[in-house]
Design a protein around this motif. Structure first.
Motif, PDB file in Angstrom:
ATOM      1  N   LEU A  40       8.564  51.148 -54.059  1.00  0.00           N
ATOM      2  CA  LEU A  40       9.406  52.378 -54.128  1.00  0.00           C
ATOM      3  C   LEU A  40       8.568  53.468 -53.707  1.00  0.00           C
ATOM      4  CD1 LEU A  40      11.196  52.021 -57.277  1.00  0.00           C
ATOM      5  CD2 LEU A  40      12.246  53.073 -55.373  1.00  0.00           C
ATOM      6  N   ALA A  41       7.119  53.456 -54.074  1.00  0.00           N
ATOM      7  CA  ALA A  41       6.258  54.852 -53.479  1.00  0.00           C
ATOM      8  C   ALA A  41       6.107  54.380 -51.831  1.00  0.00           C
ATOM      9  CB  ALA A  41       5.023  54.798 -54.337  1.00  0.00           C
ATOM     10  N   LEU A  42       5.839  53.261 -51.464  1.00  0.00           N
ATOM     11  CA  LEU A  42       5.557  52.889 -49.962  1.00  0.00           C
ATOM     12  C   LEU A  42       6.730  53.364 -49.289  1.00  0.00           C
ATOM     13  CD1 LEU A  42       3.399  49.446 -50.475  1.00  0.00           C
ATOM     14  CD2 LEU A  42       2.680  51.907 -50.059  1.00  0.00           C
ATOM     15  N   ARG A  43       7.845  53.414 -49.577  1.00  0.00           N
ATOM     16  CA  ARG A  43       8.755  53.257 -48.810  1.00  0.00           C
ATOM     17  C   ARG A  43       9.985  54.632 -49.169  1.00  0.00           C
ATOM     18  NH1 ARG A  43      12.099  48.062 -47.864  1.00  0.00           N
ATOM     19  NH2 ARG A  43      12.588  49.103 -45.985  1.00  0.00           N
ATOM     20  N   ALA A  44       9.249  55.371 -49.825  1.00  0.00           N
ATOM     21  CA  ALA A  44      10.128  56.808 -50.491  1.00  0.00           C
ATOM     22  C   ALA A  44      10.668  57.484 -49.408  1.00  0.00           C
ATOM     23  CB  ALA A  44       8.943  57.658 -51.198  1.00  0.00           C
ATOM     24  N   ASP A  45      10.067  57.463 -48.191  1.00  0.00           N
ATOM     25  CA  ASP A  45      10.676  58.219 -46.918  1.00  0.00           C
ATOM     26  C   ASP A  45      11.575  57.492 -46.079  1.00  0.00           C
ATOM     27  OD1 ASP A  45       9.069  60.496 -47.748  1.00  0.00           O
ATOM     28  OD2 ASP A  45       7.535  59.979 -46.521  1.00  0.00           O
ATOM     29  N   PRO A 281       5.108  35.204 -54.289  1.00  0.00           N
ATOM     30  CA  PRO A 281       3.474  35.184 -54.202  1.00  0.00           C
ATOM     31  C   PRO A 281       3.104  36.152 -53.344  1.00  0.00           C
ATOM     32  CG  PRO A 281       4.081  33.179 -54.591  1.00  0.00           C
ATOM     33  CD  PRO A 281       5.388  33.724 -54.172  1.00  0.00           C
ATOM     34  N   GLN A 282       3.632  35.898 -51.971  1.00  0.00           N
ATOM     35  CA  GLN A 282       2.968  36.590 -50.777  1.00  0.00           C
ATOM     36  C   GLN A 282       3.591  38.193 -50.616  1.00  0.00           C
ATOM     37  OE1 GLN A 282       3.642  34.645 -46.791  1.00  0.00           O
ATOM     38  NE2 GLN A 282       3.498  32.778 -47.947  1.00  0.00           N
ATOM     39  N   TYR A 283       4.827  38.416 -51.299  1.00  0.00           N
ATOM     40  CA  TYR A 283       5.353  39.586 -51.367  1.00  0.00           C
ATOM     41  C   TYR A 283       4.370  40.450 -52.374  1.00  0.00           C
ATOM     42  CZ  TYR A 283       8.100  43.535 -53.415  1.00  0.00           C
ATOM     43  OH  TYR A 283       8.706  44.631 -53.657  1.00  0.00           O
ATOM     44  N   VAL A 284       4.135  39.924 -53.398  1.00  0.00           N
ATOM     45  CA  VAL A 284       3.339  40.487 -54.282  1.00  0.00           C
ATOM     46  C   VAL A 284       1.849  40.900 -54.207  1.00  0.00           C
ATOM     47  CG1 VAL A 284       2.352  40.256 -56.868  1.00  0.00           C
ATOM     48  CG2 VAL A 284       4.617  39.537 -56.459  1.00  0.00           C
ATOM     49  N   ALA A 285       1.363  39.973 -53.186  1.00  0.00           N
ATOM     50  CA  ALA A 285       0.017  40.055 -52.969  1.00  0.00           C
ATOM     51  C   ALA A 285      -0.082  40.942 -51.765  1.00  0.00           C
ATOM     52  CB  ALA A 285      -0.368  38.985 -52.235  1.00  0.00           C
ATOM     53  N   GLU A 289      -1.853  44.295 -53.417  1.00  0.00           N
ATOM     54  CA  GLU A 289      -3.467  44.212 -52.933  1.00  0.00           C
ATOM     55  C   GLU A 289      -3.523  45.089 -51.518  1.00  0.00           C
ATOM     56  OE1 GLU A 289      -4.253  39.981 -52.986  1.00  0.00           O
ATOM     57  OE2 GLU A 289      -3.604  39.825 -54.937  1.00  0.00           O
ATOM     58  N   ARG A 290      -2.584  44.852 -50.637  1.00  0.00           N
ATOM     59  CA  ARG A 290      -2.792  45.422 -49.326  1.00  0.00           C
ATOM     60  C   ARG A 290      -2.011  46.709 -49.170  1.00  0.00           C
ATOM     61  NH1 ARG A 290      -2.270  40.199 -48.139  1.00  0.00           N
ATOM     62  NH2 ARG A 290      -0.285  40.352 -46.989  1.00  0.00           N
ATOM     63  N   GLN A 291      -1.288  47.139 -50.154  1.00  0.00           N
ATOM     64  CA  GLN A 291      -0.320  48.366 -50.239  1.00  0.00           C
ATOM     65  C   GLN A 291       0.520  48.118 -48.824  1.00  0.00           C
ATOM     66  OE1 GLN A 291      -0.633  50.866 -52.670  1.00  0.00           O
ATOM     67  NE2 GLN A 291      -1.195  49.057 -53.603  1.00  0.00           N
ATOM     68  N   GLU A 292       1.007  47.159 -48.674  1.00  0.00           N
ATOM     69  CA  GLU A 292       2.042  47.140 -47.495  1.00  0.00           C
ATOM     70  C   GLU A 292       3.146  46.295 -47.736  1.00  0.00           C
ATOM     71  OE1 GLU A 292      -0.741  45.581 -44.643  1.00  0.00           O
ATOM     72  OE2 GLU A 292       0.007  43.324 -44.695  1.00  0.00           O
TER      73      GLU A 292
END
Length: 381
Positions: A40-45, A281-285, A289-292
């Motif tokens: 939500l924070a990463l894609r707020a815009d 698992p890949q989505y969560v990581a 972990e990578r903020q992407e």
């Protein structure tokens, strides 16, 4: 105004017809809620600065598996990053077996104001065949429990086209649903997808779906019973009492932008689509972990947008505006498909009015996918 979709990819058990992305292991649930909160924070815009949400939809999977604390965590994050309309429609999909008295009280105390309850059937053998986690008794009891707790805006799902000796079970399912008095019903034909239990059984010859004419007859029964009980068919699979459409799903069909969060979720901003990786698992990581956000972006050409509009609008009661398709999206079906449009009208599969609106008849709805594919335009045309 745009909408927000949150995909909660967990289920107690796998339904034999389902090919959605989900896991029956709850090990990652709390971490995944954290990841959606961070997304939500990463894609707020994504929807533009200070977008105001008109609808919020918790889908899955089984969102009713979320705890009260997890729902609060997600709502807090939504309000941190988005404006929310005062009359926002907030839907949560729920399975009947999750709707205990305690759970319903928690949901009624939350901002959720609409429930979509996956009943599928009131017939015990059909529920067992589909590997549903609830019983036939729980189907109706869950709806009544929600109503008693103050939920009035309720939709229920039913599945037709399930193997049977006659149409009697389907008629009984519809009668039981009407008796609940809910304002919205979503009714889907059983579809056998390859990567499902039913699909694998069909390959082995141990599962046999009913013939097309059996399913078509149940669709015809559905249309007549819905009309008799005062429900309007506003999309091929969706019926409501007057004015009680799903605002969230209607926005999809009108091409309104929306943001989808979580693994396998789709997003649309008016110019492109984004498809998030369908791997928990890949989505969560990636997010934590990578903020992407691990996603693929598809930029839509004008032709893509025209075909999408055709595909979604033709399924609705509002129909396809062929002048909008021509003047705004650059596809002139009135000229390019004149012969086929004439054929659709003369065979009573569609109507075309003076305003240029193409609508499928009840007979045409049975062939909606075929008609849409025939009208699709390719880059060479």
């Amino acid at each position: 105004m745009p909408g927000l979709y949150l995909h909660i990819p967990f289920c107690k058990q796998a339904c034999h017809y389902c090919d959605f992305h989900f896991s029956t292991s709850m090990a990652l649930k709390s971490r995944l809620v954290e990841a959606i909160t961070q997304e939500l924070a990463l894609r707020a815009d994504y929807l533009g600065p200070q977008a105001t949400l008109d609808t919020i939809y918790f889908g899955g999977g089984t969102p009713s598996l979320l705890t009260q604390a997890e729902l609060k965590q997600l709502f807090d994050a939504i309000h941190r990053h988005f404006r929310v309309a005062a009359d926002v429609e907030i839907t949560l999909e729920a399975n009947p077996d999750d709707l205990t008295p305690q759970k319903v009280r928690e949901l009624a105390a939350s901002p959720i104001n609409r429930l979509s309850i996956g009943l599928q059937s009131f017939h015990e053998p059909h529920l067992r065949l589909m590997n549903r986690a609830h019983s036939a008794t729980e189907s109706g009891a869950a709806v009544r429990l929600a109503q008693d707790a103050g939920f009035e805006n309720i939709s229920v799902d039913l599945i037709y086209g399930v193997p049977a000796d006659s149409h009697a079970i389907w008629e009984q399912d519809m009668a039981a649903a009407f008796a609940l008095g809910v304002p919205h019903l979503s009714c889907y034909a059983l579809t056998v997808e390859p990567d499902t239990v039913f699909g694998r059984r069909q390959q082995k010859g141990t599962f046999r779906p009913p013939p097309d004419d059996f399913v078509a007859r149940q669709f015809e029964l559905l249309l007549s019973e819905m009309a008799r009980h005062g429900y309007q068919q506003y999309e091929i699979s969706n019926f409501c009492q007057p004015g009680r459409e799903s605002r969230h799903n209607s926005a999809y069909w009108r091409g309104v932008p929306y943001l989808g969060l979580g693994p396998s979720a789709h997003s649309f901003n008016g110019h492109s689509r984004q498809y998030t990786l369908a791997n928990n698992p890949q989505y969560v990581a990636a997010v934590l972990e990578r903020q992407e956000v691990p996603a693929t972006i598809e930029v839509l050409s004008p032709l893509d947008r025209a075909n999408e509009y055709l595909m979604t609008s033709l399924r609705t009661a509002y129909g396809t505006d062929l002048y909008h398709l021509r003047d705004t999206l650059g596809v002139d079906l009135l000229t390019q498909q004149a012969a086929y449009l004439h054929e659709l009208q003369t065979t009573n599969l569609a109507t075309l009015d003076d305003a240029g609106t193409l609508r499928l008849t009840d007979q045409g709805k049975l062939l909606a996918d075929h008609i849409t594919l025939t009208l699709f335009q390719s880059p060479t045309e």
